[in-house]
Write a protein that holds these residues in place. Structure first.
Motif, PDB file in Angstrom:
ATOM      1  N   CYS A  58       1.585   9.277  10.019  1.00  0.00           N
ATOM      2  CA  CYS A  58       1.624   8.166   9.137  1.00  0.00           C
ATOM      3  C   CYS A  58       0.065   7.742   8.552  1.00  0.00           C
ATOM      4  O   CYS A  58      -0.422   7.649   9.221  1.00  0.00           O
ATOM      5  CB  CYS A  58       2.290   7.112   9.677  1.00  0.00           C
ATOM      6  SG  CYS A  58       2.370   5.493   8.436  1.00  0.00           S
ATOM      7  N   ARG A  59       0.031   7.984   7.060  1.00  0.00           N
ATOM      8  CA  ARG A  59      -1.367   7.707   6.436  1.00  0.00           C
ATOM      9  C   ARG A  59      -1.193   6.426   5.795  1.00  0.00           C
ATOM     10  O   ARG A  59      -0.150   6.399   4.641  1.00  0.00           O
ATOM     11  CB  ARG A  59      -1.759   8.636   5.764  1.00  0.00           C
ATOM     12  CG  ARG A  59      -2.993   8.352   5.146  1.00  0.00           C
ATOM     13  CD  ARG A  59      -3.485   9.248   4.038  1.00  0.00           C
ATOM     14  NE  ARG A  59      -4.258  10.581   4.433  1.00  0.00           N
ATOM     15  CZ  ARG A  59      -5.152  10.773   5.168  1.00  0.00           C
ATOM     16  NH1 ARG A  59      -6.063   9.540   4.803  1.00  0.00           N
ATOM     17  NH2 ARG A  59      -5.743  11.836   5.257  1.00  0.00           N
ATOM     18  N   VAL A  60      -1.525   5.449   5.800  1.00  0.00           N
ATOM     19  CA  VAL A  60      -1.696   4.115   5.211  1.00  0.00           C
ATOM     20  C   VAL A  60      -2.891   4.159   4.076  1.00  0.00           C
ATOM     21  O   VAL A  60      -4.095   4.008   4.858  1.00  0.00           O
ATOM     22  CB  VAL A  60      -1.829   2.873   6.057  1.00  0.00           C
ATOM     23  CG1 VAL A  60      -1.442   1.623   5.176  1.00  0.00           C
ATOM     24  CG2 VAL A  60      -0.375   2.708   6.784  1.00  0.00           C
TER      25      VAL A  60
ATOM     26  N   GLY B 111      -4.157  12.323   1.667  1.00  0.00           N
ATOM     27  CA  GLY B 111      -2.627  12.794   1.396  1.00  0.00           C
ATOM     28  C   GLY B 111      -2.109  13.037   2.923  1.00  0.00           C
ATOM     29  O   GLY B 111      -2.566  12.670   3.971  1.00  0.00           O
ATOM     30  N   CYS B 112      -0.861  13.673   2.850  1.00  0.00           N
ATOM     31  CA  CYS B 112      -0.312  14.092   4.270  1.00  0.00           C
ATOM     32  C   CYS B 112       0.071  15.807   3.992  1.00  0.00           C
ATOM     33  O   CYS B 112       0.269  16.104   2.917  1.00  0.00           O
ATOM     34  CB  CYS B 112       1.074  13.456   4.399  1.00  0.00           C
ATOM     35  SG  CYS B 112       0.620  11.614   4.778  1.00  0.00           S
TER      36      CYS B 112
ATOM     37  N   LEU C  60       0.752  -1.187   0.275  1.00  0.00           N
ATOM     38  CA  LEU C  60      -0.216   0.073  -0.062  1.00  0.00           C
ATOM     39  C   LEU C  60       0.847   1.275   0.121  1.00  0.00           C
ATOM     40  O   LEU C  60       1.959   1.297   0.603  1.00  0.00           O
ATOM     41  CB  LEU C  60      -0.871   0.014   1.355  1.00  0.00           C
ATOM     42  CG  LEU C  60      -1.854  -0.973   1.636  1.00  0.00           C
ATOM     43  CD1 LEU C  60      -2.678  -1.017   2.575  1.00  0.00           C
ATOM     44  CD2 LEU C  60      -2.919  -1.033   0.241  1.00  0.00           C
ATOM     45  N   SER C  61       0.076   2.349  -0.596  1.00  0.00           N
ATOM     46  CA  SER C  61       1.022   3.548  -0.628  1.00  0.00           C
ATOM     47  C   SER C  61       1.075   4.352   1.030  1.00  0.00           C
ATOM     48  O   SER C  61      -0.126   3.953   1.524  1.00  0.00           O
ATOM     49  CB  SER C  61       0.242   4.738  -1.388  1.00  0.00           C
ATOM     50  OG  SER C  61       0.371   4.075  -2.697  1.00  0.00           O
ATOM     51  N   VAL C  62       2.046   5.028   1.143  1.00  0.00           N
ATOM     52  CA  VAL C  62       2.057   5.246   2.540  1.00  0.00           C
ATOM     53  C   VAL C  62       2.817   6.702   2.652  1.00  0.00           C
ATOM     54  O   VAL C  62       3.561   6.928   1.749  1.00  0.00           O
ATOM     55  CB  VAL C  62       2.849   4.474   3.631  1.00  0.00           C
ATOM     56  CG1 VAL C  62       3.120   5.091   4.818  1.00  0.00           C
ATOM     57  CG2 VAL C  62       2.350   3.033   3.838  1.00  0.00           C
TER      58      VAL C  62
END
Length: 154
Positions: free
Chosen positions: A94-96, A43-44, A30-32
Motif C-alpha cells: 500500500c503506497r500513500v 506508483g504501485c 491523499l491518493s493511495v
C-alpha cells in the motif's frame, strides 16, 4: 521510507483485510494505490486498486474481489480481498502519496494462504433412471445420509 513487511494469514474461500491508514486530519485526502510485489519508487507495481483520496478509481480495480471497505474520508484505505484462492499468496503493498520528497508511506504485507477446511462432502451418482446425491454432515458425531432421488421423465 521502507517499512517491514507484516505476515497475514488467510484461508481459501474466506476474505482477508490488509490494514492501511493515514492521518487525514494532518495531510488531507491523499491518493493511495495497492499493488502486488515490491513497491517501486513511484506508483504501485501490478496495480490492484487505487483512490484519488475521495473515491476508488474504478478503472484501476483489477477485480471486484479487491475492495476498500474502510472509510476513505477517515484515511482508512485497508484492502479486503474476497474469496481467497491459493494464487493470492504473496507480497502486497500500500503506497500513500504524501506530498513532498520521499514522504510517501509504504505498508508491505506477505499473505499466506492455507486451504479452507471442507465441511461437507458430496458425491453424485448417476444412473439411467435415477439421479442420487449422497452427502454426509462432517460436523456431527456420526454421518447422516441425505438421499434425494429424482425420477427422470421418460
Amino acid at each position: 521510507s521502507e517499512s517491514v513487511s507484516s505476515r497475514v494469514d488467510g484461508q481459501t474461500g474466506q476474505s482477508v483485510t490488509l490494514p492501511c491508514k493515514y492521518d487525514i486530519s494532518k495531510h488531507g485526502a491523499l491518493s493511495v494505490c495497492w499493488g502486488r510485489g515490491e513497491i517501486p519508487y513511484s506508483g504501485c507495481s501490478d496495480l490492484l486498486v487505487s483512490t484519488d483520496g475521495h473515491r476508488v478509481k474504478e478503472e484501476t480495480r483489477a477485480s471486484s474481489r479487491y475492495q476498500l471497505l474502510g472509510r476513505l474520508d477517515a484515511g482508512d484505505v485497508s484492502l479486503t480481498i474476497l474469496s481467497l484462492t491459493e494464487t493470492d499468496a504473496g507480497r502486497y503493498g500500500c503506497r500513500v502519496e504524501v506530498p513532498g520528497w520521499f514522504n510517501e508511506e509504504k505498508h508491505v504485507f506477505d499473505v499466506a494462504i492455507e486451504r479452507g477446511r471442507i465441511t461437507t462432502t458430496t458425491t453424485a451418482q448417476t444412473g439411467r433412471d435415477v439421479i442420487m446425491w449422497r452427502g454426509s454432515d462432517v460436523t456431527g458425531n456420526k454421518p447422516t445420509d441425505l438421499i434425494v432421488t429424482l425420477a427422470q421423465e421418460v
